[in-house]
Write a protein that holds these residues in place. Structure first.
Motif, PDB file in Angstrom:
ATOM      1  N   GLU A   1       0.830  -1.207   0.000  1.00  5.77           N
ATOM      2  CA  GLU A   1       0.000   0.000   0.000  1.00  5.77           C
ATOM      3  C   GLU A   1       0.867   1.261   0.000  1.00  5.77           C
ATOM      4  OE1 GLU A   1      -2.768  -0.099   3.237  1.00  5.77           O
ATOM      5  OE2 GLU A   1      -3.293  -2.206   2.884  1.00  5.77           O
ATOM      6  N   LEU A   2       2.026   1.176   0.627  1.00  4.86           N
ATOM      7  CA  LEU A   2       2.929   2.325   0.690  1.00  4.86           C
ATOM      8  C   LEU A   2       3.648   2.570  -0.626  1.00  4.86           C
ATOM      9  CD1 LEU A   2       4.608   1.756   4.177  1.00  4.86           C
ATOM     10  CD2 LEU A   2       2.970   3.548   3.589  1.00  4.86           C
ATOM     11  N   ALA A   3       3.824   1.530  -1.418  1.00  4.83           N
ATOM     12  CA  ALA A   3       4.627   1.634  -2.640  1.00  4.83           C
ATOM     13  C   ALA A   3       4.184   2.768  -3.565  1.00  4.83           C
ATOM     14  CB  ALA A   3       4.646   0.297  -3.371  1.00  4.83           C
ATOM     15  N   PRO A   4       2.891   2.866  -3.935  1.00  3.30           N
ATOM     16  CA  PRO A   4       2.495   3.976  -4.821  1.00  3.30           C
ATOM     17  C   PRO A   4       2.605   5.339  -4.148  1.00  3.30           C
ATOM     18  CG  PRO A   4       0.562   2.727  -4.104  1.00  3.30           C
ATOM     19  CD  PRO A   4       1.764   1.947  -3.676  1.00  3.30           C
ATOM     20  N   LYS A   5       2.459   5.392  -2.843  1.00  5.50           N
ATOM     21  CA  LYS A   5       2.620   6.662  -2.124  1.00  5.50           C
ATOM     22  C   LYS A   5       4.083   7.100  -2.168  1.00  5.50           C
ATOM     23  CE  LYS A   5      -1.052   5.381   1.176  1.00  5.50           C
ATOM     24  NZ  LYS A   5      -2.075   6.336   0.752  1.00  5.50           N
ATOM     25  N   PHE A   6       4.980   6.143  -2.001  1.00  5.71           N
ATOM     26  CA  PHE A   6       6.408   6.423  -2.074  1.00  5.71           C
ATOM     27  C   PHE A   6       6.797   6.852  -3.489  1.00  5.71           C
ATOM     28  CE2 PHE A   6      10.871   4.344  -1.455  1.00  5.71           C
ATOM     29  CZ  PHE A   6      11.456   5.598  -1.389  1.00  5.71           C
TER      30      PHE A   6
ATOM     31  N   ASP B   1      13.016  -2.407   4.656  1.00  2.26           N
ATOM     32  CA  ASP B   1      13.697  -3.456   3.890  1.00  2.26           C
ATOM     33  C   ASP B   1      12.844  -3.888   2.702  1.00  2.26           C
ATOM     34  OD1 ASP B   1      15.897  -3.497   5.544  1.00  2.26           O
ATOM     35  OD2 ASP B   1      15.380  -5.382   6.548  1.00  2.26           O
ATOM     36  N   ARG B   2      11.598  -4.184   2.983  1.00  2.00           N
ATOM     37  CA  ARG B   2      10.717  -4.691   1.934  1.00  2.00           C
ATOM     38  C   ARG B   2      10.278  -3.596   0.979  1.00  2.00           C
ATOM     39  NH1 ARG B   2       6.076  -6.986   5.051  1.00  2.00           N
ATOM     40  NH2 ARG B   2       5.207  -7.168   2.970  1.00  2.00           N
ATOM     41  N   LEU B   3      10.041  -2.392   1.487  1.00  2.00           N
ATOM     42  CA  LEU B   3       9.581  -1.295   0.642  1.00  2.00           C
ATOM     43  C   LEU B   3      10.644  -0.911  -0.380  1.00  2.00           C
ATOM     44  CD1 LEU B   3       7.415   0.865   0.028  1.00  2.00           C
ATOM     45  CD2 LEU B   3       8.528   2.316   1.749  1.00  2.00           C
ATOM     46  N   PHE B   4      11.872  -0.766   0.065  1.00  2.00           N
ATOM     47  CA  PHE B   4      12.928  -0.363  -0.850  1.00  2.00           C
ATOM     48  C   PHE B   4      13.292  -1.480  -1.822  1.00  2.00           C
ATOM     49  CE2 PHE B   4      13.324   3.326   1.715  1.00  2.00           C
ATOM     50  CZ  PHE B   4      14.086   4.247   0.996  1.00  2.00           C
ATOM     51  N   TYR B   5      13.287  -2.721  -1.339  1.00  3.52           N
ATOM     52  CA  TYR B   5      13.724  -3.833  -2.191  1.00  3.52           C
ATOM     53  C   TYR B   5      12.664  -4.238  -3.207  1.00  3.52           C
ATOM     54  CZ  TYR B   5      16.160  -8.094  -3.543  1.00  3.52           C
ATOM     55  OH  TYR B   5      16.813  -9.057  -4.263  1.00  3.52           O
ATOM     56  N   SER B   6      11.411  -4.172  -2.830  1.00  2.10           N
ATOM     57  CA  SER B   6      10.354  -4.739  -3.682  1.00  2.10           C
ATOM     58  C   SER B   6       9.835  -3.762  -4.737  1.00  2.10           C
ATOM     59  CB  SER B   6       9.167  -5.211  -2.829  1.00  2.10           C
ATOM     60  OG  SER B   6       8.506  -4.115  -2.212  1.00  2.10           O
ATOM     61  N   THR B   7      10.140  -2.476  -4.595  1.00  2.00           N
ATOM     62  CA  THR B   7       9.590  -1.482  -5.524  1.00  2.00           C
ATOM     63  C   THR B   7      10.522  -1.286  -6.720  1.00  2.00           C
ATOM     64  OG1 THR B   7      10.530   0.191  -4.034  1.00  2.00           O
ATOM     65  CG2 THR B   7       8.162  -0.230  -3.886  1.00  2.00           C
ATOM     66  N   PRO B   8      10.008  -1.452  -7.940  1.00  2.00           N
ATOM     67  CA  PRO B   8      10.865  -1.365  -9.122  1.00  2.00           C
ATOM     68  C   PRO B   8      11.129   0.061  -9.605  1.00  2.00           C
ATOM     69  CG  PRO B   8       8.638  -1.976  -9.779  1.00  2.00           C
ATOM     70  CD  PRO B   8       8.639  -1.916  -8.269  1.00  2.00           C
ATOM     71  N   PHE B   9      10.355   1.049  -9.134  1.00  2.00           N
ATOM     72  CA  PHE B   9      10.516   2.405  -9.657  1.00  2.00           C
ATOM     73  C   PHE B   9      11.811   3.047  -9.142  1.00  2.00           C
ATOM     74  CE2 PHE B   9       7.841   2.719  -5.829  1.00  2.00           C
ATOM     75  CZ  PHE B   9       8.555   3.632  -5.076  1.00  2.00           C
ATOM     76  N   SER B  10      12.312   4.008  -9.919  1.00  2.00           N
ATOM     77  CA  SER B  10      13.534   4.705  -9.544  1.00  2.00           C
ATOM     78  C   SER B  10      13.268   5.660  -8.382  1.00  2.00           C
ATOM     79  CB  SER B  10      14.090   5.486 -10.732  1.00  2.00           C
ATOM     80  OG  SER B  10      15.192   6.282 -10.337  1.00  2.00           O
ATOM     81  N   LYS B  11      14.171   5.660  -7.431  1.00  2.00           N
ATOM     82  CA  LYS B  11      14.078   6.581  -6.303  1.00  2.00           C
ATOM     83  C   LYS B  11      15.053   7.746  -6.453  1.00  2.00           C
ATOM     84  CE  LYS B  11      12.748   2.447  -4.063  1.00  2.00           C
ATOM     85  NZ  LYS B  11      12.666   1.523  -5.181  1.00  2.00           N
ATOM     86  N   MET B  12      15.705   7.821  -7.612  1.00  2.00           N
ATOM     87  CA  MET B  12      16.724   8.841  -7.839  1.00  2.00           C
ATOM     88  C   MET B  12      16.180  10.246  -7.606  1.00  2.00           C
ATOM     89  SD  MET B  12      18.967   9.667 -11.260  1.00  2.00           S
ATOM     90  CE  MET B  12      20.268   8.477 -10.949  1.00  2.00           C
ATOM     91  N   MET B  13      16.853  10.987  -6.782  1.00  2.00           N
ATOM     92  CA  MET B  13      16.580  12.386  -6.473  1.00  2.00           C
ATOM     93  C   MET B  13      15.304  12.606  -5.650  1.00  2.00           C
ATOM     94  SD  MET B  13      19.166  14.083  -7.259  1.00  2.00           S
ATOM     95  CE  MET B  13      20.546  12.933  -7.479  1.00  2.00           C
ATOM     96  N   LYS B  14      14.682  11.542  -5.157  1.00  2.00           N
ATOM     97  CA  LYS B  14      13.721  11.735  -4.080  1.00  2.00           C
ATOM     98  C   LYS B  14      14.531  12.100  -2.843  1.00  2.00           C
ATOM     99  CE  LYS B  14      10.237   8.402  -5.687  1.00  2.00           C
ATOM    100  NZ  LYS B  14       9.123   9.345  -5.885  1.00  2.00           N
TER     101      LYS B  14
END
Length: 209
Positions: free
Chosen positions: A71-76, A102-115
């Motif tokens: 549920e957090l993934a699209p919010k992130f 651990d799970r949120l960062f590892y399981s999400t395929p979208f780029s987190k660059m510059m967040k």
């Protein structure tokens, strides 16, 4: 820059309205004055199991355990900035928050660059700097700029409400929020004019052959 900036806050404390909340409230007041949208989610009181390294997320694009992490993934993904906050347990963050991250960062395929990432820690006395370092590592492995303040991002208090007396800690939180707003706005402007930094194809070196 016309789009509204968004910040996702993950409160790792199991206590509602505890000392960690006092620190975050100082930040939220600054965000509100800066017209930054905020969603604050209490993580520390939820039932979140840790990663089992099954790598199912690589195929499905989400964690195999369909709980709040998914549920957090699209919010992130939508957020321009992420704040993670935790009380200190044995010079470490709340285990529930760590399992979530651990799970949120590892399981999400979208780029987190510059967040933009900011960590906040709360302790009775010691262990803040170790926990602060622990939380920042999620950002530094994901191409996320880390926000600093006028002191390490910590506040102190044992009994509920005691953090209200830590004037230096509260000021540190306000400065942290101001710096975060500035950095998010600067990155948004830079993205419009220059785009994001070029990424190379990932090289993964294993040391066991």
């Amino acid at each position: 820059m016309t789009e509204e900036l968004n910040v996702l806050i993950l409160n790792g404390s199991p206590r509602a309205n505890g000392n960690t909340t006092i620190a975050l409230r100082e930040m939220e007041e600054v965000f509100a004055k800066s017209d930054v949208a905020v969603e604050n989610i209490q993580i520390g009181n939820q039932d979140i199991r840790g990663c089992i390294a099954c790598d199912t997320c690589a195929k499905r694009g989400k964690c195999v355990f369909d709980d709040i992490v998914n549920e957090l993934a699209p919010k992130f993904e939508k957020a321009d900035g992420l704040v993670v906050a935790s009380p200190v347990y044995y010079a470490s963050a709340n285990a529930t928050l760590i399992a979530c991250l651990d799970r949120l960062f590892y399981s999400t395929p979208f780029s987190k660059m510059m967040k933009v990432g900011a960590s906040v820690v709360c302790a009775r006395r010691g262990g803040c700097s170790a926990t602060f370092d622990e939380l920042n590592k999620y950002f530094t492995i994901a191409n996320m700029p880390v926000v600093s303040s006028q002191y390490w991002n910590s506040i102190h208090g044992k009994l509920k409400g005691e953090a209200e007396m830590d004037e230096e800690g509260k000021q540190t939180m306000r400065m942290l929020a101001r710096n975060m707003v500035f950095l998010m706005k600067s990155i948004a402007l830079g993205r419009e004019q220059f785009g994001l930094p070029e990424k190379e194809k990932r090289v993964s070196t294993d040391f066991i052959r």
